[in-house]
Design a protein around this motif. Sequence first.
Motif, mmCIF file in Angstrom:
data_model
loop_
_atom_site.group_PDB
_atom_site.id
_atom_site.type_symbol
_atom_site.label_atom_id
_atom_site.label_comp_id
_atom_site.label_asym_id
_atom_site.label_seq_id
_atom_site.Cartn_x
_atom_site.Cartn_y
_atom_site.Cartn_z
ATOM 1 N N ILE A 110 -22.625 37.792 43.898
ATOM 2 C CA ILE A 110 -23.339 37.180 45.022
ATOM 3 C C ILE A 110 -23.074 37.953 46.312
ATOM 4 O O ILE A 110 -23.993 38.232 47.090
ATOM 5 N N MET A 111 -21.818 38.328 46.528
ATOM 6 C CA MET A 111 -21.482 39.055 47.749
ATOM 7 C C MET A 111 -22.134 40.431 47.760
ATOM 8 O O MET A 111 -22.597 40.908 48.806
ATOM 9 N N GLU A 165 -7.218 41.723 51.035
ATOM 10 C CA GLU A 165 -8.408 40.866 51.034
ATOM 11 C C GLU A 165 -8.241 39.646 50.135
ATOM 12 O O GLU A 165 -9.161 38.846 49.982
ATOM 13 N N ARG A 166 -7.065 39.524 49.507
ATOM 14 C CA ARG A 166 -6.756 38.409 48.603
ATOM 15 C C ARG A 166 -7.734 38.359 47.422
ATOM 16 O O ARG A 166 -8.243 37.311 47.039
ATOM 17 N N ILE A 167 -7.985 39.531 46.855
ATOM 18 C CA ILE A 167 -8.841 39.643 45.673
ATOM 19 C C ILE A 167 -8.042 40.324 44.568
ATOM 20 O O ILE A 167 -7.427 41.365 44.797
ATOM 21 N N TYR A 178 -22.958 33.143 58.305
ATOM 22 C CA TYR A 178 -22.011 34.072 57.690
ATOM 23 C C TYR A 178 -21.473 35.100 58.677
ATOM 24 O O TYR A 178 -20.312 35.492 58.600
ATOM 25 N N HIS A 179 -22.322 35.540 59.610
ATOM 26 C CA HIS A 179 -21.867 36.553 60.563
ATOM 27 C C HIS A 179 -20.752 36.048 61.477
ATOM 28 O O HIS A 179 -20.071 36.835 62.131
ATOM 29 N N GLU A 200 -17.538 39.415 56.890
ATOM 30 C CA GLU A 200 -17.686 40.802 57.335
ATOM 31 C C GLU A 200 -16.702 41.714 56.599
ATOM 32 O O GLU A 200 -17.029 42.854 56.265
ATOM 33 N N LEU A 201 -15.497 41.194 56.333
ATOM 34 C CA LEU A 201 -14.499 41.969 55.595
ATOM 35 C C LEU A 201 -14.977 42.251 54.173
ATOM 36 O O LEU A 201 -14.917 43.392 53.688
ATOM 37 N N LEU A 202 -15.487 41.212 53.510
ATOM 38 C CA LEU A 202 -15.958 41.376 52.135
ATOM 39 C C LEU A 202 -17.224 42.223 52.084
ATOM 40 O O LEU A 202 -17.416 43.009 51.155
#
Length: 248
Positions: free
Chosen positions: A97-98, A149-151, A222-223, A229-231
């Motif tokens: 989705i991202m 990014e905690r991913i 979202y902005h 913005e990081l993702l």
Amino acid sequence: MNAESIKKASAVYFTLLKDKVIDENSEHFQSYFDPEVRQTVLLLADESGTYIIESPKRIHLVVQPTGSVFATNFTHLKEKHKQVETKKHFHLISVVIMSFLAAIDRNQAAKIRMKREGISYYSLERQVNDLIMNWDNILKAKPTFGEEERIDMKEVVTTWKYMEVDTEDYGVKKGNRRTRIGLIASAMRLLETEGLIIILDRDDIPKVIPKNELFERIEYLYHDYDRYELLKKLMATEEEQHAENPSN
């Protein structure tokens, strides 16, 4: 505040809860902009942990990231959408989705092209594959990649790499959630359920067309989130980053 204003505000808010969006053709759209009605709707939204987005032609209701009585965690999402089987699939669906959002949220030309032409499931699958293979290469040189990014990049990369690649007609295997195209289909159904995209040619080569509601979510919501913005930046492959920064 009189009883009539409260009645109208309740009608607006509960319509938003049901439909997620009210457009300018709805009687509730006009009601909302009565100052007393609007104040009450905003209060209802704030108290329930939801958020109102106002655009020129639509009003959106979205769930705040935390603290909402309507917040959807993994367990609730799994119960509502059977295609979300495990947290691994949940994370991969989030990446899909991202990646899709990042593709349409580049510039005006990309926005116009996507609204006119859309993107097929197969094009999106190639886009996600290029992205994850790029992450795989980065991980080899930097094992901590994604921690900031905690991913869990290793899990995302490994899960994707070992998913079955569809080689037959989409129509034969579209129900298989364990294939890459099946995962793409699951991710797009989530957006479709939210009324943010249109899916064309379901039984042939499915194509996704973003609706104006999605562009408004991106612009007005979202902005404002640093994590988005990081993702979004993370979604760019190395080639795209060089294309956007010729000096690199």
